[in-house]
Motif scaffolding. Structure first.
Motif, PDB file in Angstrom:
ATOM      1  N   PHE A   1       0.853  -1.186   0.000  1.00  0.00           N
ATOM      2  CA  PHE A   1       0.000   0.000   0.000  1.00  0.00           C
ATOM      3  C   PHE A   1       0.887   1.234   0.000  1.00  0.00           C
ATOM      4  O   PHE A   1       1.810   1.339   0.783  1.00  0.00           O
ATOM      5  CB  PHE A   1      -0.932  -0.016   1.216  1.00  0.00           C
ATOM      6  N   GLN A   2       0.580   2.155  -0.895  1.00  0.00           N
ATOM      7  CA  GLN A   2       1.388   3.352  -1.042  1.00  0.00           C
ATOM      8  C   GLN A   2       0.586   4.581  -0.651  1.00  0.00           C
ATOM      9  O   GLN A   2      -0.611   4.686  -0.921  1.00  0.00           O
ATOM     10  CB  GLN A   2       1.902   3.481  -2.477  1.00  0.00           C
ATOM     11  N   TYR A   3       1.283   5.508  -0.013  1.00  0.00           N
ATOM     12  CA  TYR A   3       0.673   6.731   0.482  1.00  0.00           C
ATOM     13  C   TYR A   3      -0.088   7.464  -0.622  1.00  0.00           C
ATOM     14  O   TYR A   3      -1.188   7.962  -0.405  1.00  0.00           O
ATOM     15  CB  TYR A   3       1.768   7.623   1.077  1.00  0.00           C
TER      16      TYR A   3
ATOM     17  N   GLU B   1      11.819   6.106 -13.557  1.00  0.00           N
ATOM     18  CA  GLU B   1      10.495   5.508 -13.726  1.00  0.00           C
ATOM     19  C   GLU B   1       9.478   6.523 -14.254  1.00  0.00           C
ATOM     20  O   GLU B   1       8.283   6.236 -14.295  1.00  0.00           O
ATOM     21  CB  GLU B   1      10.027   4.889 -12.409  1.00  0.00           C
ATOM     22  N   GLY B   2       9.952   7.699 -14.601  1.00  0.00           N
ATOM     23  CA  GLY B   2       9.100   8.663 -15.273  1.00  0.00           C
ATOM     24  C   GLY B   2       8.217   9.514 -14.413  1.00  0.00           C
ATOM     25  O   GLY B   2       7.378  10.242 -14.909  1.00  0.00           O
ATOM     26  N   ASN B   3       8.359   9.468 -13.109  1.00  0.00           N
ATOM     27  CA  ASN B   3       7.548  10.326 -12.242  1.00  0.00           C
ATOM     28  C   ASN B   3       8.202  11.679 -12.063  1.00  0.00           C
ATOM     29  O   ASN B   3       9.412  11.798 -11.991  1.00  0.00           O
ATOM     30  CB  ASN B   3       7.376   9.693 -10.853  1.00  0.00           C
ATOM     31  N   ALA B   4       7.386  12.694 -11.959  1.00  0.00           N
ATOM     32  CA  ALA B   4       7.901  14.039 -11.731  1.00  0.00           C
ATOM     33  C   ALA B   4       8.470  14.175 -10.339  1.00  0.00           C
ATOM     34  O   ALA B   4       9.330  14.983 -10.088  1.00  0.00           O
ATOM     35  CB  ALA B   4       6.795  15.070 -11.945  1.00  0.00           C
ATOM     36  N   GLU B   5       7.964  13.359  -9.401  1.00  0.00           N
ATOM     37  CA  GLU B   5       8.431  13.421  -8.027  1.00  0.00           C
ATOM     38  C   GLU B   5       8.881  12.030  -7.596  1.00  0.00           C
ATOM     39  O   GLU B   5       8.140  11.315  -6.942  1.00  0.00           O
ATOM     40  CB  GLU B   5       7.332  13.935  -7.121  1.00  0.00           C
ATOM     41  N   PRO B   6      10.117  11.622  -7.950  1.00  0.00           N
ATOM     42  CA  PRO B   6      10.556  10.259  -7.659  1.00  0.00           C
ATOM     43  C   PRO B   6      10.624   9.926  -6.174  1.00  0.00           C
ATOM     44  O   PRO B   6      10.331   8.831  -5.777  1.00  0.00           O
ATOM     45  CB  PRO B   6      11.928  10.161  -8.302  1.00  0.00           C
ATOM     46  N   ALA B   7      11.007  10.856  -5.350  1.00  0.00           N
ATOM     47  CA  ALA B   7      11.100  10.583  -3.924  1.00  0.00           C
ATOM     48  C   ALA B   7       9.799  11.020  -3.257  1.00  0.00           C
ATOM     49  O   ALA B   7       9.564  12.190  -3.050  1.00  0.00           O
ATOM     50  CB  ALA B   7      12.275  11.334  -3.308  1.00  0.00           C
ATOM     51  N   ALA B   8       8.939  10.077  -2.961  1.00  0.00           N
ATOM     52  CA  ALA B   8       7.611  10.407  -2.438  1.00  0.00           C
ATOM     53  C   ALA B   8       7.583  10.235  -0.924  1.00  0.00           C
ATOM     54  O   ALA B   8       7.248   9.198  -0.417  1.00  0.00           O
ATOM     55  CB  ALA B   8       6.551   9.539  -3.094  1.00  0.00           C
ATOM     56  N   VAL B   9       7.961  11.258  -0.234  1.00  0.00           N
ATOM     57  CA  VAL B   9       7.949  11.270   1.206  1.00  0.00           C
ATOM     58  C   VAL B   9       6.925  12.303   1.625  1.00  0.00           C
ATOM     59  O   VAL B   9       6.966  13.436   1.168  1.00  0.00           O
ATOM     60  CB  VAL B   9       9.344  11.632   1.784  1.00  0.00           C
TER      61      VAL B   9
ATOM     62  N   PRO C   1      13.554  -0.926  -8.463  1.00  0.00           N
ATOM     63  CA  PRO C   1      12.560  -0.372  -9.389  1.00  0.00           C
ATOM     64  C   PRO C   1      11.185  -0.999  -9.177  1.00  0.00           C
ATOM     65  O   PRO C   1      11.049  -2.041  -8.547  1.00  0.00           O
ATOM     66  CB  PRO C   1      13.116  -0.733 -10.766  1.00  0.00           C
ATOM     67  N   GLY C   2      10.176  -0.342  -9.709  1.00  0.00           N
ATOM     68  CA  GLY C   2       8.840  -0.900  -9.686  1.00  0.00           C
ATOM     69  C   GLY C   2       7.876  -0.227  -8.738  1.00  0.00           C
ATOM     70  O   GLY C   2       6.701  -0.592  -8.692  1.00  0.00           O
ATOM     71  N   LEU C   3       8.340   0.751  -7.987  1.00  0.00           N
ATOM     72  CA  LEU C   3       7.458   1.438  -7.051  1.00  0.00           C
ATOM     73  C   LEU C   3       7.034   2.817  -7.553  1.00  0.00           C
ATOM     74  O   LEU C   3       6.134   3.432  -6.993  1.00  0.00           O
ATOM     75  CB  LEU C   3       8.138   1.568  -5.681  1.00  0.00           C
ATOM     76  N   GLY C   4       7.691   3.290  -8.591  1.00  0.00           N
ATOM     77  CA  GLY C   4       7.340   4.578  -9.160  1.00  0.00           C
ATOM     78  C   GLY C   4       8.022   5.769  -8.534  1.00  0.00           C
ATOM     79  O   GLY C   4       7.646   6.903  -8.810  1.00  0.00           O
ATOM     80  N   TYR C   5       9.035   5.532  -7.693  1.00  0.00           N
ATOM     81  CA  TYR C   5       9.679   6.635  -6.990  1.00  0.00           C
ATOM     82  C   TYR C   5      11.053   6.995  -7.540  1.00  0.00           C
ATOM     83  O   TYR C   5      11.629   7.992  -7.140  1.00  0.00           O
ATOM     84  CB  TYR C   5       9.831   6.313  -5.504  1.00  0.00           C
TER      85      TYR C   5
END
Length: 142
Positions: free
Chosen positions: A26-28, A132-140, A124-128
């Motif tokens: 589960f991801q925030y 992986e193409g996310n604008a915000e790789p570090a999702a804290v 890899p594989g979490l989208g962070y």
């Protein structure tokens, strides 16, 4: 060193969920986007049949504004869940709940270093990760 420990735990959870057919990490971000649906998925994953009314009540209880208000009122018995300095918003456990909000408080160089370290450590594989193409790789959350 704290980042390495945190990323190590995330990597271990990712490996565990990959190895368990009914596993789900589960991801925030998903919980923020669809809290009721994600809590329903969590309840189902652990074999708990929760009425939608209870899920809705839990989501309402846990809304950022409600949590912040309770924290300011010393609703929680644990000292860990009380602001260190009630007049200082960043001393609260519950701050903004903004995905990637830490970026508002770090310099461009600090963000680049954090992203570099996460890219090097996180599976890899979490989208962070930045690749992986996310604008915000570090999702804290902050």
């Amino acid at each position: 060193r704290r980042l390495e420990k945190l990323v190590g735990l995330i990597n271990a959870f990712k490996a565990l969920t990959d190895d368990v057919p009914q596993g789900h990490l589960f991801q925030y971000e998903a919980i923020q986007a669809e809290p009721e649906a994600e809590i329903a998925r969590l309840a189902e994953a652990i074999g708990c049949d929760l009425p939608h009314l209870h899920i809705r009540a839990a989501v309402e209880f846990a809304r950022i504004d409600n949590l912040r208000k309770r924290e300011a009122e010393y609703f929680y018995r644990s000292d860990i869940l009380r602001p260190a300095e009630p007049g200082t918003p960043n001393s609260f456990k519950v701050r903004r709940g903004k995905i990637g909000g830490f970026r508002d408080e770090l310099s461009a160089d600090e963000i680049a270093e954090l992203d570099r370290r996460i890219d090097a450590l996180l599976v890899p594989g979490l989208g962070y990760r930045s690749d992986e193409g996310n604008a915000e790789p570090a999702a804290v959350a902050s």
